[in-house]
Design a protein around this motif. Structure first.
Motif, PDB file in Angstrom:
ATOM      1  N   ASN A  73       0.871  -1.168   0.000  1.00 27.67           N
ATOM      2  CA  ASN A  73       0.000   0.000   0.000  1.00 27.67           C
ATOM      3  C   ASN A  73       0.913   1.223   0.000  1.00 27.67           C
ATOM      4  O   ASN A  73       1.382   1.661   1.056  1.00 27.67           O
ATOM      5  N   VAL A  74       1.187   1.744  -1.187  1.00 25.97           N
ATOM      6  CA  VAL A  74       2.161   2.821  -1.314  1.00 25.97           C
ATOM      7  C   VAL A  74       1.678   4.070  -0.589  1.00 25.97           C
ATOM      8  O   VAL A  74       2.476   4.791   0.033  1.00 25.97           O
ATOM      9  N   GLY A  75       0.390   4.335  -0.628  1.00 18.01           N
ATOM     10  CA  GLY A  75      -0.132   5.500   0.068  1.00 18.01           C
ATOM     11  C   GLY A  75       0.103   5.439   1.564  1.00 18.01           C
ATOM     12  O   GLY A  75       0.393   6.463   2.205  1.00 18.01           O
ATOM     13  N   ALA A  76      -0.018   4.244   2.125  1.00 20.68           N
ATOM     14  CA  ALA A  76       0.197   4.068   3.560  1.00 20.68           C
ATOM     15  C   ALA A  76       1.662   3.809   3.898  1.00 20.68           C
ATOM     16  O   ALA A  76       2.036   3.781   5.081  1.00 20.68           O
ATOM     17  N   GLY A  77       2.480   3.579   2.868  1.00 19.61           N
ATOM     18  CA  GLY A  77       3.896   3.345   3.095  1.00 19.61           C
ATOM     19  C   GLY A  77       4.207   1.971   3.649  1.00 19.61           C
ATOM     20  O   GLY A  77       5.191   1.789   4.372  1.00 19.61           O
ATOM     21  N   THR A  78       3.401   0.966   3.294  1.00 15.09           N
ATOM     22  CA  THR A  78       3.599  -0.379   3.835  1.00 15.09           C
ATOM     23  C   THR A  78       3.783  -1.389   2.709  1.00 15.09           C
ATOM     24  O   THR A  78       3.337  -1.182   1.584  1.00 15.09           O
ATOM     25  N   GLY A  79       4.410  -2.510   3.051  1.00 14.83           N
ATOM     26  CA  GLY A  79       4.551  -3.628   2.125  1.00 14.83           C
ATOM     27  C   GLY A  79       5.567  -3.384   1.031  1.00 14.83           C
ATOM     28  O   GLY A  79       6.361  -2.456   1.064  1.00 14.83           O
ATOM     29  N   ALA A 148       3.067 -12.758   7.462  1.00 16.01           N
ATOM     30  CA  ALA A 148       2.299 -12.476   6.251  1.00 16.01           C
ATOM     31  C   ALA A 148       1.810 -11.038   6.244  1.00 16.01           C
ATOM     32  O   ALA A 148       1.603 -10.420   7.292  1.00 16.01           O
ATOM     33  N   GLY A 149       1.649 -10.507   5.040  1.00  9.72           N
ATOM     34  CA  GLY A 149       1.017  -9.206   4.866  1.00  9.72           C
ATOM     35  C   GLY A 149      -0.458  -9.391   4.539  1.00  9.72           C
ATOM     36  O   GLY A 149      -0.986 -10.509   4.543  1.00  9.72           O
ATOM     37  N   PRO A 150      -1.151  -8.316   4.242  1.00 13.51           N
ATOM     38  CA  PRO A 150      -2.579  -8.425   3.901  1.00 13.51           C
ATOM     39  C   PRO A 150      -2.770  -9.077   2.539  1.00 13.51           C
ATOM     40  O   PRO A 150      -1.824  -9.233   1.764  1.00 13.51           O
ATOM     41  N   LEU A 151      -3.999  -9.462   2.247  1.00 14.24           N
ATOM     42  CA  LEU A 151      -4.322  -9.938   0.908  1.00 14.24           C
ATOM     43  C   LEU A 151      -4.058  -8.824  -0.105  1.00 14.24           C
ATOM     44  O   LEU A 151      -4.130  -7.647   0.231  1.00 14.24           O
ATOM     45  N   GLY A 152      -3.753  -9.201  -1.361  1.00 16.34           N
ATOM     46  CA  GLY A 152      -3.481  -8.122  -2.289  1.00 16.34           C
ATOM     47  C   GLY A 152      -3.161  -8.500  -3.716  1.00 16.34           C
ATOM     48  O   GLY A 152      -3.073  -7.629  -4.576  1.00 16.34           O
ATOM     49  N   VAL A 153      -2.950  -9.796  -4.028  1.00 15.94           N
ATOM     50  CA  VAL A 153      -2.601 -10.184  -5.394  1.00 15.94           C
ATOM     51  C   VAL A 153      -3.870 -10.260  -6.243  1.00 15.94           C
ATOM     52  O   VAL A 153      -4.787 -11.020  -5.917  1.00 15.94           O
ATOM     53  N   PRO A 154      -3.975  -9.471  -7.319  1.00 19.98           N
ATOM     54  CA  PRO A 154      -5.160  -9.570  -8.180  1.00 19.98           C
ATOM     55  C   PRO A 154      -5.279 -10.973  -8.772  1.00 19.98           C
ATOM     56  O   PRO A 154      -4.286 -11.592  -9.154  1.00 19.98           O
ATOM     57  N   ALA A 166      -6.279  -2.352  -7.433  1.00 20.48           N
ATOM     58  CA  ALA A 166      -5.149  -3.065  -6.830  1.00 20.48           C
ATOM     59  C   ALA A 166      -3.819  -2.461  -7.283  1.00 20.48           C
ATOM     60  O   ALA A 166      -2.910  -2.236  -6.470  1.00 20.48           O
ATOM     61  N   PHE A 167      -3.695  -2.183  -8.584  1.00 20.41           N
ATOM     62  CA  PHE A 167      -2.451  -1.602  -9.078  1.00 20.41           C
ATOM     63  C   PHE A 167      -2.284  -0.167  -8.582  1.00 20.41           C
ATOM     64  O   PHE A 167      -1.147   0.276  -8.329  1.00 20.41           O
ATOM     65  N   ARG A 168      -3.382   0.567  -8.435  1.00 22.24           N
ATOM     66  CA  ARG A 168      -3.284   1.917  -7.880  1.00 22.24           C
ATOM     67  C   ARG A 168      -2.721   1.855  -6.460  1.00 22.24           C
ATOM     68  O   ARG A 168      -1.848   2.649  -6.079  1.00 22.24           O
ATOM     69  N   ARG A 169      -3.234   0.920  -5.657  1.00 24.63           N
ATOM     70  CA  ARG A 169      -2.732   0.740  -4.295  1.00 24.63           C
ATOM     71  C   ARG A 169      -1.242   0.416  -4.294  1.00 24.63           C
ATOM     72  O   ARG A 169      -0.486   0.853  -3.415  1.00 24.63           O
ATOM     73  N   GLN A 170      -0.798  -0.357  -5.286  1.00 23.75           N
ATOM     74  CA  GLN A 170       0.611  -0.725  -5.395  1.00 23.75           C
ATOM     75  C   GLN A 170       1.488   0.400  -5.941  1.00 23.75           C
ATOM     76  O   GLN A 170       2.712   0.281  -5.952  1.00 23.75           O
ATOM     77  N   ASN A 292      11.616  -1.968  -6.527  1.00 25.93           N
ATOM     78  CA  ASN A 292      11.998  -0.920  -5.588  1.00 25.93           C
ATOM     79  C   ASN A 292      10.839  -0.462  -4.713  1.00 25.93           C
ATOM     80  O   ASN A 292      10.969   0.518  -3.976  1.00 25.93           O
ATOM     81  N   THR A 293       9.713  -1.150  -4.789  1.00 30.28           N
ATOM     82  CA  THR A 293       8.583  -0.844  -3.909  1.00 30.28           C
ATOM     83  C   THR A 293       8.868  -1.432  -2.533  1.00 30.28           C
ATOM     84  O   THR A 293       8.927  -2.656  -2.362  1.00 30.28           O
ATOM     85  N   VAL A 294       9.092  -0.566  -1.560  1.00 35.47           N
ATOM     86  CA  VAL A 294       9.444  -0.973  -0.198  1.00 35.47           C
ATOM     87  C   VAL A 294       8.701  -0.067   0.781  1.00 35.47           C
ATOM     88  O   VAL A 294       8.194   0.998   0.405  1.00 35.47           O
ATOM     89  N   PRO A 295       8.636  -0.444   2.060  1.00 35.03           N
ATOM     90  CA  PRO A 295       7.981   0.426   3.044  1.00 35.03           C
ATOM     91  C   PRO A 295       8.625   1.805   3.092  1.00 35.03           C
ATOM     92  O   PRO A 295       9.813   1.971   2.769  1.00 35.03           O
ATOM     93  N   SER A 296       7.873   2.783   3.508  1.00 33.31           N
ATOM     94  CA  SER A 296       8.319   4.176   3.439  1.00 33.31           C
ATOM     95  C   SER A 296       9.570   4.450   4.263  1.00 33.31           C
ATOM     96  O   SER A 296      10.327   5.367   3.959  1.00 33.31           O
ATOM     97  N   GLY A 297       9.819   3.683   5.304  1.00 32.53           N
ATOM     98  CA  GLY A 297      10.993   3.925   6.138  1.00 32.53           C
ATOM     99  C   GLY A 297      12.265   3.274   5.642  1.00 32.53           C
ATOM    100  O   GLY A 297      13.329   3.475   6.228  1.00 32.53           O
TER     101      GLY A 297
END
Length: 543
Positions: A73-79, A148-154, A166-170, A292-297
């Motif tokens: 969830n890029v907006g939330a900075g997770t996953g 485990a993380g949340p559900l999320g694979v289309p 789903a892709f927007r969230r990613q 390169n999609t990683v948590p915000s921190g």
């Protein structure tokens, strides 16, 4: 024609200036990343090009990376790429043995400097390069989670609106969604029993395009000319035609952009370049964004580029004639045809006895291709052999205590004279000054099909209180989370091996199937790391 992104610029500049070429301290985490990317005893082309049970390995490596990233969830900075996939394999959104096989592949290269999350990302780099695709810049520093993380694979049966969300969230736009799906589906396909609704025939594979093991834009051209057999576009059950819905979500504009002649592209409003080269370039961009999609921190490193000069391997053995044989292999970037490399060392106990003429050796050029180890990293091949390997094999008196090594490179490509390779001014040093070292020859001679005995040479005049080895054991079945099994053994004096004038020999049994090892000694209550995350020269093809 391949697109290699930052590399052409790097190599062009390297001919005139060494200042822009990165330096990675020997055995640092960045050194390990660079070593794996451009030498890669585990991620070699033979591994990624193999097929297991009809499944293309490169495709499995790309798929496991997306499935690991997909609950971000890029907006939330997770996953993101974080190894959470290892705890999510029982979900309906993650079917198939291929995900497990890919994780087992990555398990074999684990080290404290290259965790499983980084290995998954690096696997995408190698998968594309080995199958004829672009070379993606790699950045290290991902974190590895243990849950485990949340559900999320289309899933294929979901609606177009669900996929877009789903892709927007990613972090991907609708155009990037189309691009990423097309790029990912340039390799591999769908198989029974993973997707029985699309492939009802027992044991059958249906591929996304006619060149399932080659990275190209056939998945697009065959879709546009209506010859595609992509099961996600033409399967009888329309509910599962997710590729068809995604590709056509903008009226096929993004898909058509990849096949337009250039003159038509220039007259169009498409955001992509045209033709197969455009496909490769665009895929490099979206695939890099994916890994390169990683948590915000989490802060990733800069792209790991090939180093100008590095020591690739160093092996030692104690000889009976009061000599220590040293074998060193170095890599030199973008050489001229007449370069020469010389190694120098100093004697800690008798510095005045170590003149340039006495304490030096000249290397022979091995070739422009890797020779030791004999595996080929796809990224090394992709940059058209910009390295030359030089190997030194020489002997020094066992009474010499070399506290550091350094190198001088004579090369007409170096405009400012000699290049000094001295590990950033520190020299290439061994923490124990050859008081304890892995005896490579004796260790490899002790290897059989069913056992392995590590042999270390110990200077009799300066025995430590303890010597131990930590190794990555890949002989056991994978743990539920696919993390490697770390084993530890202590060494003991082995009276069956005759001592030399200076050295006695200690041994420890290690399972035959291991990847990397770390040696350490305890002396005066202090622990010293001797060889960190090293491999043996003839034990590199273990997948």
């Amino acid at each position: 024609m391949r697109f290699f992104l930052f590399l052409p610029f790097l190599l062009l500049r390297a001919q005139t200036s060494l200042a822009i070429v990165p330096f990675y301290p020997w055995l640092s985490s960045l050194w390990h990343y660079e070593d794996l990317l451009y030498l890669s005893p585990y991620f070699n082309t033979a591994k990624t090009n193999r097929t297991v049970n009809g499944s293309v390995i490169a495709a499995e490596w790309v798929r496991v990376a997306y499935h690991d990233m997909a609950n971000a969830n890029v907006g939330a900075g997770t996953g993101g790429i974080d190894m959470s996939i290892a705890f999510e394999l029982d979900r309906p959104e993650n079917p198939g043995q291929g995900l497990k096989d890919a994780l087992n592949d990555f398990r074999t290269i684990y080290s404290p400097n290259v965790n499983m999350a980084d290995s998954i990302a690096m696997g995408v780099v190698f998968a594309l390069a080995s199958s004829g695709g672009p070379l993606i810049p790699f950045r290290g520093g991902r974190i590895q989670v243990n849950s485990a993380g949340p559900l999320g694979v289309p899933q294929p049966q979901e609606s177009l609106e669900s996929h877009i969300e789903a892709f927007r969230r990613q972090g991907f736009s609708t155009t990037e969604m189309i691009q990423l799906v097309a790029c990912g589906h340039s390799l591999g396909g769908v198989r029974n029993p993973d997707f029985v609704n699309m492939v009802p025939e027992d044991g059958v594979h249906k591929f996304f395009d006619s060149s399932q093991a080659t990275f190209d834009n056939n998945v697009i051209t065959e879709y546009l000319d209506s010859t595609t057999q992509n099961p996600l576009a033409v399967t009888q059950n329309a509910t599962f035609r997710s590729d068809l819905r995604i590709f056509n979500s903008d009226g096929n504009k993004t898909m058509q952009a990849y096949v337009l002649p250039l003159f038509l592209y220039l007259r169009s409003d498409f955001s992509s370049l045209a033709n197969p080269d455009a496909f490769a370039s665009t895929c490099a961009t979206v695939m890099e964004k994916m890994i390169n999609t990683v948590p915000s921190g989490v802060k990733l490193t800069e792209p790991v580029e090939p180093a100008q000069f590095t020591v690739a391997r160093m092996f030692l053995t104690a000889q009976a004639a009061n000599q220590t044989q040293i074998s060193v292999t170095t890599r030199w970037l973008n050489p001229s045809s007449n370069n020469k490399v010389t190694i120098f060392w100093s004697d800690k106990l008798h510095p005045s006895n170590c003149s340039r003429e006495i304490c030096s050796a000249t290397a022979k050029t091995m070739s422009d291709q890797p020779v030791e180890p004999v595996s080929f990293a796809p990224s090394m091949l992709a940059i058209i052999n910009p390295h030359r390997f030089h190997k030194f094999v020489f002997s020094i008196s066992s009474t010499v205590v070399p506290d550091k090594f350094w190198f001088e490179v004579e090369d007409s490509a170096v405009k400012s004279g000699l290049f000094i390779g001295d590990n950033g001014g520190q020299g290439f040093t061994r923490a124990d000054n050859l008081d304890v070292f892995l005896d490579t020859v004796r260790t490899t001679e002790a290897t059989t099909d069913s056992s392995l005995k590590f042999v270390v040479a110990v200077r009799k005049s300066n025995r430590p209180s303890k010597i131990s080895i930590e190794y990555v054991d890949i002989s056991a079945d994978a743990a539920p989370d696919f993390n490697p099994n770390i084993g530890t053994k202590d060494f003991s004096l082995d009276s069956s091996i005759a001592p030399t004038f200076e050295y006695e020999f200690w041994t420890a049994p290690v399972p035959v199937l291991f990847s990397t090892y770390t040696l350490s000694v305890v002396r005066d209550g202090k622990s010293i790391i001797l060889d960190e995350n090293q491999i043996l020269a003839d034990r590199v093809n273990i997948l």
